[in-house]
Scaffold this motif. Structure first.
Motif, PDB file in Angstrom:
ATOM      1  N   PHE A  15       0.834  -1.204   0.000  1.00 41.70           N
ATOM      2  CA  PHE A  15       0.000   0.000   0.000  1.00 41.70           C
ATOM      3  C   PHE A  15       0.872   1.259   0.000  1.00 41.70           C
ATOM      4  CE2 PHE A  15      -2.116   3.486   2.127  1.00 41.70           C
ATOM      5  CZ  PHE A  15      -3.347   3.529   1.495  1.00 41.70           C
ATOM      6  N   LEU A  16       1.860   1.299   0.887  1.00 42.72           N
ATOM      7  CA  LEU A  16       2.739   2.462   0.971  1.00 42.72           C
ATOM      8  C   LEU A  16       3.468   2.693  -0.346  1.00 42.72           C
ATOM      9  CD1 LEU A  16       4.196   1.846   4.537  1.00 42.72           C
ATOM     10  CD2 LEU A  16       2.558   3.628   3.872  1.00 42.72           C
ATOM     11  N   ARG A  17       3.959   1.634  -0.936  1.00 47.00           N
ATOM     12  CA  ARG A  17       4.663   1.764  -2.218  1.00 47.00           C
ATOM     13  C   ARG A  17       3.728   2.253  -3.325  1.00 47.00           C
ATOM     14  NH1 ARG A  17       8.261  -3.796  -2.367  1.00 47.00           N
ATOM     15  NH2 ARG A  17       9.916  -3.073  -0.970  1.00 47.00           N
ATOM     16  N   THR A  18       2.540   1.659  -3.390  1.00 46.96           N
ATOM     17  CA  THR A  18       1.571   2.038  -4.424  1.00 46.96           C
ATOM     18  C   THR A  18       1.213   3.512  -4.333  1.00 46.96           C
ATOM     19  OG1 THR A  18       0.627  -0.182  -4.489  1.00 46.96           O
ATOM     20  CG2 THR A  18      -0.759   1.589  -5.314  1.00 46.96           C
ATOM     21  N   HIS A  19       1.094   4.009  -3.125  1.00 40.78           N
ATOM     22  CA  HIS A  19       0.713   5.408  -2.911  1.00 40.78           C
ATOM     23  C   HIS A  19       1.922   6.327  -2.733  1.00 40.78           C
ATOM     24  CE1 HIS A  19      -3.025   3.235  -2.171  1.00 40.78           C
ATOM     25  NE2 HIS A  19      -3.591   4.335  -2.615  1.00 40.78           N
ATOM     26  N   GLN A  20       3.097   5.793  -3.026  1.00 34.32           N
ATOM     27  CA  GLN A  20       4.357   6.551  -2.973  1.00 34.32           C
ATOM     28  C   GLN A  20       4.516   7.298  -1.649  1.00 34.32           C
ATOM     29  OE1 GLN A  20       4.464   8.886  -6.587  1.00 34.32           O
ATOM     30  NE2 GLN A  20       4.788   7.066  -7.845  1.00 34.32           N
ATOM     31  N   ILE A  21       4.274   6.578  -0.561  1.00 39.52           N
ATOM     32  CA  ILE A  21       4.423   7.126   0.789  1.00 39.52           C
ATOM     33  C   ILE A  21       5.769   6.669   1.344  1.00 39.52           C
ATOM     34  CG2 ILE A  21       3.494   7.109   3.132  1.00 39.52           C
ATOM     35  CD1 ILE A  21       0.724   6.531   1.828  1.00 39.52           C
ATOM     36  N   ASP A  22       6.586   7.622   1.746  1.00 36.40           N
ATOM     37  CA  ASP A  22       7.897   7.294   2.313  1.00 36.40           C
ATOM     38  C   ASP A  22       7.727   6.529   3.625  1.00 36.40           C
ATOM     39  OD1 ASP A  22       9.253   8.534   0.264  1.00 36.40           O
ATOM     40  OD2 ASP A  22       9.486  10.427   1.343  1.00 36.40           O
ATOM     41  N   PHE A  23       8.577   5.547   3.840  1.00 36.55           N
ATOM     42  CA  PHE A  23       8.559   4.795   5.092  1.00 36.55           C
ATOM     43  C   PHE A  23       9.946   4.219   5.330  1.00 36.55           C
ATOM     44  CE2 PHE A  23       7.758   1.641   1.877  1.00 36.55           C
ATOM     45  CZ  PHE A  23       8.393   0.488   2.313  1.00 36.55           C
ATOM     46  N   GLU A  24      10.181   3.874   6.587  1.00 38.10           N
ATOM     47  CA  GLU A  24      11.437   3.230   6.965  1.00 38.10           C
ATOM     48  C   GLU A  24      11.095   1.991   7.783  1.00 38.10           C
ATOM     49  OE1 GLU A  24      15.396   4.069   9.672  1.00 38.10           O
ATOM     50  OE2 GLU A  24      14.177   5.768   8.995  1.00 38.10           O
ATOM     51  N   PRO A  25      11.437   0.807   7.273  1.00 36.82           N
ATOM     52  CA  PRO A  25      11.130  -0.409   8.041  1.00 36.82           C
ATOM     53  C   PRO A  25      12.069  -0.558   9.236  1.00 36.82           C
ATOM     54  CG  PRO A  25      12.331  -0.970   6.056  1.00 36.82           C
ATOM     55  CD  PRO A  25      12.071   0.508   6.003  1.00 36.82           C
ATOM     56  N   TYR A  26      11.539  -1.075  10.314  1.00 35.03           N
ATOM     57  CA  TYR A  26      12.324  -1.379  11.506  1.00 35.03           C
ATOM     58  C   TYR A  26      12.310  -2.890  11.685  1.00 35.03           C
ATOM     59  CZ  TYR A  26      12.280   3.537  12.805  1.00 35.03           C
ATOM     60  OH  TYR A  26      12.463   4.889  12.835  1.00 35.03           O
ATOM     61  N   ILE A  27      13.448  -3.505  11.473  1.00 35.11           N
ATOM     62  CA  ILE A  27      13.554  -4.962  11.528  1.00 35.11           C
ATOM     63  C   ILE A  27      14.157  -5.369  12.872  1.00 35.11           C
ATOM     64  CG2 ILE A  27      14.480  -7.000  10.365  1.00 35.11           C
ATOM     65  CD1 ILE A  27      12.577  -5.218   8.651  1.00 35.11           C
ATOM     66  N   TYR A  28      13.520  -6.340  13.520  1.00 40.85           N
ATOM     67  CA  TYR A  28      14.037  -6.848  14.782  1.00 40.85           C
ATOM     68  C   TYR A  28      13.566  -8.280  14.963  1.00 40.85           C
ATOM     69  CZ  TYR A  28       9.372  -5.690  16.571  1.00 40.85           C
ATOM     70  OH  TYR A  28       8.017  -5.609  16.769  1.00 40.85           O
ATOM     71  N   VAL A  29      14.225  -8.997  15.837  1.00 41.65           N
ATOM     72  CA  VAL A  29      13.877 -10.389  16.106  1.00 41.65           C
ATOM     73  C   VAL A  29      12.680 -10.419  17.050  1.00 41.65           C
ATOM     74  CG1 VAL A  29      14.686 -12.574  17.085  1.00 41.65           C
ATOM     75  CG2 VAL A  29      16.251 -11.150  15.746  1.00 41.65           C
ATOM     76  N   TYR A  30      11.649 -11.109  16.637  1.00 44.66           N
ATOM     77  CA  TYR A  30      10.436 -11.224  17.446  1.00 44.66           C
ATOM     78  C   TYR A  30      10.728 -11.953  18.751  1.00 44.66           C
ATOM     79  CZ  TYR A  30       5.855 -12.852  18.981  1.00 44.66           C
ATOM     80  OH  TYR A  30       4.741 -13.134  19.715  1.00 44.66           O
ATOM     81  N   GLU A  31      10.204 -11.423  19.841  1.00 49.99           N
ATOM     82  CA  GLU A  31      10.345 -12.049  21.152  1.00 49.99           C
ATOM     83  C   GLU A  31       8.941 -12.329  21.677  1.00 49.99           C
ATOM     84  OE1 GLU A  31      11.452 -10.356  25.477  1.00 49.99           O
ATOM     85  OE2 GLU A  31      13.021 -10.098  23.967  1.00 49.99           O
ATOM     86  N   GLU A  32       8.661 -13.571  22.022  1.00 52.05           N
ATOM     87  CA  GLU A  32       7.353 -13.953  22.539  1.00 52.05           C
ATOM     88  C   GLU A  32       6.969 -13.047  23.709  1.00 52.05           C
ATOM     89  OE1 GLU A  32       3.954 -16.286  22.282  1.00 52.05           O
ATOM     90  OE2 GLU A  32       5.750 -16.630  21.085  1.00 52.05           O
ATOM     91  N   HIS A  33       5.832 -12.428  23.630  1.00 52.11           N
ATOM     92  CA  HIS A  33       5.302 -11.516  24.653  1.00 52.11           C
ATOM     93  C   HIS A  33       6.165 -10.262  24.823  1.00 52.11           C
ATOM     94  CE1 HIS A  33       2.368 -14.553  25.648  1.00 52.11           C
ATOM     95  NE2 HIS A  33       3.333 -15.425  25.827  1.00 52.11           N
ATOM     96  N   GLY A  34       6.990  -9.946  23.838  1.00 50.68           N
ATOM     97  CA  GLY A  34       7.823  -8.743  23.922  1.00 50.68           C
ATOM     98  C   GLY A  34       7.016  -7.474  23.729  1.00 50.68           C
ATOM     99  N   GLY A  35       6.074  -7.545  22.818  1.00 43.65           N
ATOM    100  CA  GLY A  35       5.157  -6.434  22.571  1.00 43.65           C
ATOM    101  C   GLY A  35       5.822  -5.118  22.232  1.00 43.65           C
ATOM    102  N   THR A  36       5.068  -4.062  22.455  1.00 40.59           N
ATOM    103  CA  THR A  36       5.551  -2.731  22.115  1.00 40.59           C
ATOM    104  C   THR A  36       6.695  -2.298  23.035  1.00 40.59           C
ATOM    105  OG1 THR A  36       3.806  -1.758  23.482  1.00 40.59           O
ATOM    106  CG2 THR A  36       3.352  -1.990  21.131  1.00 40.59           C
ATOM    107  N   GLY A  37       6.752  -2.875  24.226  1.00 36.31           N
ATOM    108  CA  GLY A  37       7.849  -2.562  25.144  1.00 36.31           C
ATOM    109  C   GLY A  37       9.192  -2.998  24.586  1.00 36.31           C
TER     110      GLY A  37
END
Length: 84
Positions: A15-37
């Motif tokens: 969607f972002l690409r189609t609508h030419q909206i700038d974004f920066e992905p944040y890649i990280y290793v998922y941690e069970e129950h890590g959540g937004t914290g």
């Protein structure tokens, strides 16, 4: 606009690409129950500024999407009461 492809291309990324909206992905290793914290700690941001999405469904199979601050909690009982 991000041209990097070292991350999953989700419907949101498309969607972002189609609508030419700038974004920066944040890649990280998922941690069970890590959540937004976990995200806030890894990237040095206030957890309140991290957005989380909660997807719910009622007994009639009707969906509801809640977008909220990462440091907040949802009461499904109160939400159901508020929505009738």
């Amino acid at each position: 606009m991000s041209k990097n492809t070292d991350y999953p291309v989700t419907s949101a990324v498309r969607f972002l690409r189609t609508h030419q909206i700038d974004f920066e992905p944040y890649i990280y290793v998922y941690e069970e129950h890590g959540g937004t914290g976990q995200f806030a700690q890894l990237f040095g941001v206030d957890e309140h500024r991290v957005v989380k999405t909660i997807v719910l469904q009622n007994e009639a199979k009707k969906g509801l999407v809640v977008v909220m601050h990462g440091d907040r909690q949802i009461s499904t009982r109160n939400l159901a009461r508020d929505l009738g």
